[in-house]
Write an enzyme that holds these catalytic residues in place. Structure first.
Site, PDB file in Angstrom:
ATOM      1  N   ARG A  88       0.824  -1.214   0.000  1.00 59.41           N
ATOM      2  CA  ARG A  88       0.000   0.000   0.000  1.00 59.41           C
ATOM      3  C   ARG A  88       0.855   1.259   0.000  1.00 59.41           C
ATOM      4  O   ARG A  88       0.309   2.355  -0.005  1.00 59.41           O
ATOM      5  CB  ARG A  88      -0.879   0.012   1.252  1.00 59.41           C
ATOM      6  CG  ARG A  88      -2.287  -0.508   1.037  1.00 59.41           C
ATOM      7  CD  ARG A  88      -2.971  -0.465   2.394  1.00 59.41           C
ATOM      8  NE  ARG A  88      -4.381  -0.315   2.380  1.00 59.41           N
ATOM      9  CZ  ARG A  88      -5.244  -1.316   2.564  1.00 59.41           C
ATOM     10  NH1 ARG A  88      -4.810  -2.543   2.670  1.00 59.41           N
ATOM     11  NH2 ARG A  88      -6.527  -1.075   2.641  1.00 59.41           N
ATOM     12  N   ARG A 171      -9.775   7.073   4.860  1.00 54.39           N
ATOM     13  CA  ARG A 171      -9.148   5.959   4.133  1.00 54.39           C
ATOM     14  C   ARG A 171      -8.981   6.306   2.653  1.00 54.39           C
ATOM     15  O   ARG A 171      -7.976   5.964   2.047  1.00 54.39           O
ATOM     16  CB  ARG A 171     -10.001   4.686   4.275  1.00 54.39           C
ATOM     17  CG  ARG A 171      -9.890   4.091   5.676  1.00 54.39           C
ATOM     18  CD  ARG A 171     -10.968   3.077   5.927  1.00 54.39           C
ATOM     19  NE  ARG A 171     -10.824   1.871   5.137  1.00 54.39           N
ATOM     20  CZ  ARG A 171     -11.818   1.039   4.861  1.00 54.39           C
ATOM     21  NH1 ARG A 171     -13.048   1.309   5.286  1.00 54.39           N
ATOM     22  NH2 ARG A 171     -11.599  -0.044   4.179  1.00 54.39           N
TER      23      ARG A 171
HETATM   24  P1  AMP Z   1      -8.368  -3.599   4.232  1.00 55.85           P
HETATM   25  O1  AMP Z   1      -9.222  -4.678   4.772  1.00 55.85           O
HETATM   26  O2  AMP Z   1      -7.368  -4.084   3.210  1.00 55.85           O
HETATM   27  O3  AMP Z   1      -9.151  -2.395   3.749  1.00 55.85           O
HETATM   28  O4  AMP Z   1      -7.470  -3.068   5.449  1.00 55.85           O
HETATM   29  C1  AMP Z   1      -8.058  -2.505   6.613  1.00 55.85           C
HETATM   30  C2  AMP Z   1      -7.046  -1.642   7.352  1.00 55.85           C
HETATM   31  O5  AMP Z   1      -5.905  -2.430   7.732  1.00 55.85           O
HETATM   32  C3  AMP Z   1      -6.455  -0.486   6.544  1.00 55.85           C
HETATM   33  O6  AMP Z   1      -7.287   0.655   6.547  1.00 55.85           O
HETATM   34  C4  AMP Z   1      -5.134  -0.247   7.281  1.00 55.85           C
HETATM   35  O7  AMP Z   1      -5.347   0.441   8.500  1.00 55.85           O
HETATM   36  C5  AMP Z   1      -4.702  -1.661   7.625  1.00 55.85           C
HETATM   37  N1  AMP Z   1      -3.876  -2.260   6.552  1.00 55.85           N
HETATM   38  C6  AMP Z   1      -4.173  -3.346   5.771  1.00 55.85           C
HETATM   39  N2  AMP Z   1      -3.184  -3.604   4.900  1.00 55.85           N
HETATM   40  C7  AMP Z   1      -2.232  -2.664   5.123  1.00 55.85           C
HETATM   41  C8  AMP Z   1      -0.966  -2.365   4.537  1.00 55.85           C
HETATM   42  N3  AMP Z   1      -0.476  -3.101   3.527  1.00 55.85           N
HETATM   43  N4  AMP Z   1      -0.274  -1.316   5.028  1.00 55.85           N
HETATM   44  C9  AMP Z   1      -0.730  -0.564   6.048  1.00 55.85           C
HETATM   45  N5  AMP Z   1      -1.916  -0.777   6.638  1.00 55.85           N
HETATM   46  C10 AMP Z   1      -2.672  -1.815   6.187  1.00 55.85           C
END
Ligand code: AMP
Length: 215
Positions: A88, A171
């Protein structure tokens, strides 16, 4: 198959990653799911990550890179994976390159799912998830046949804390600032494939499969 699914929050990465992994007989590695599981189990990782997740911020690169390094090492020798939610940031992408070079396992492609921001907000604010099996629903466009319960396991559906309106805005802006630069990064490396993420779930999967040249 070794691919990365990129895209803004709400673009359908989780759903498509699950479908692709199942179809290709590989695993899906979702950093969001791994973090949510760590939060549920109240591990030190989970407790640190929760502070960032609740604000819609990114968990620090060093933590994420360590987590993915472990996941990939545990899966060495498997036939492949779909990475969902990682990398990310540019620093994460550099670290991933290095890990894959060391293992002599280059990425096959990076799929960027494209959806307009208004539609993302609609999807995220109506999204409901099963806290047990992680299945995803939408109050209007993909409701559970069991109402407020998960069709698959009967658990009560919840709204993720980070799907609430203020956090959603944050986000999306974090995505624009930190993750969108990865599109140029992978374009320069000849790996990027754009796929329209609007339409029936099955159609989007077919578009991805076609872009991968696997139909
Ligand atoms: P997601 O389910 O992929 O939308 O991830 C939910 C949350 O987890 C994100 O808003 C971040 O806070 C954290 N997160 C997930 N993947 C990452 C990543 N590769 N780098 C940093 N934070 C992450």
């Amino acid at each position: 198959m070794r691919i990365v699914l990129l895209g803004a929050p709400g673009v359908g990465k989780g759903t498509q990653a699950q479908r692709l992994a199942q179809r290709a007989g590989v695993v899906r590695i979702s950093t969001g799911d791994l973090l949510r599981e760590a939060v549920r189990q109240q591990t030190p990782l989970g407790m640190e990550a929760k502070r960032y997740m609740d604000q819609g911020a990114l968990v620090p690169d060093s933590v994420m890179i360590g987590l993915v390094r472990e996941q990939l090492a545990a899966r060495r020798g498997v036939s492949g994976y779909v990475l969902d939610g990682f990398p990310r940031t540019i620093a994460q992408a550099d670290a991933l390159n290095q890990l894959l070079e060391e293992a002599r396992e280059p990425l096959e492609a990076v799929i960027n799912l494209e959806v307009k921001e208004e539609e993302l907000i609609r999807r995220l604010s109506g999204r409901r998830t099963c806290p047990k099996c992680q299945r995803v629903y939408h109050v209007d466009s993909a409701p559970s046949a069991k109402g407020l319960q998960c069709e698959a396991c009967g658990t009560g559906l919840v709204q993720r804390d980070d799907d609430r309106p203020d956090t959603v805005k944050n986000r999306l802006s974090v995505y624009r600032d930190q993750t969108r630069p990865l599109l140029d990064y992978y374009l320069e490396r000849g790996l990027l494939r754009g796929v329209e993420g609007v339409g029936p779930v099955e159609t989007v999967t077919e578009r991805i499969v076609q872009q991968l040249g696997r139909s």
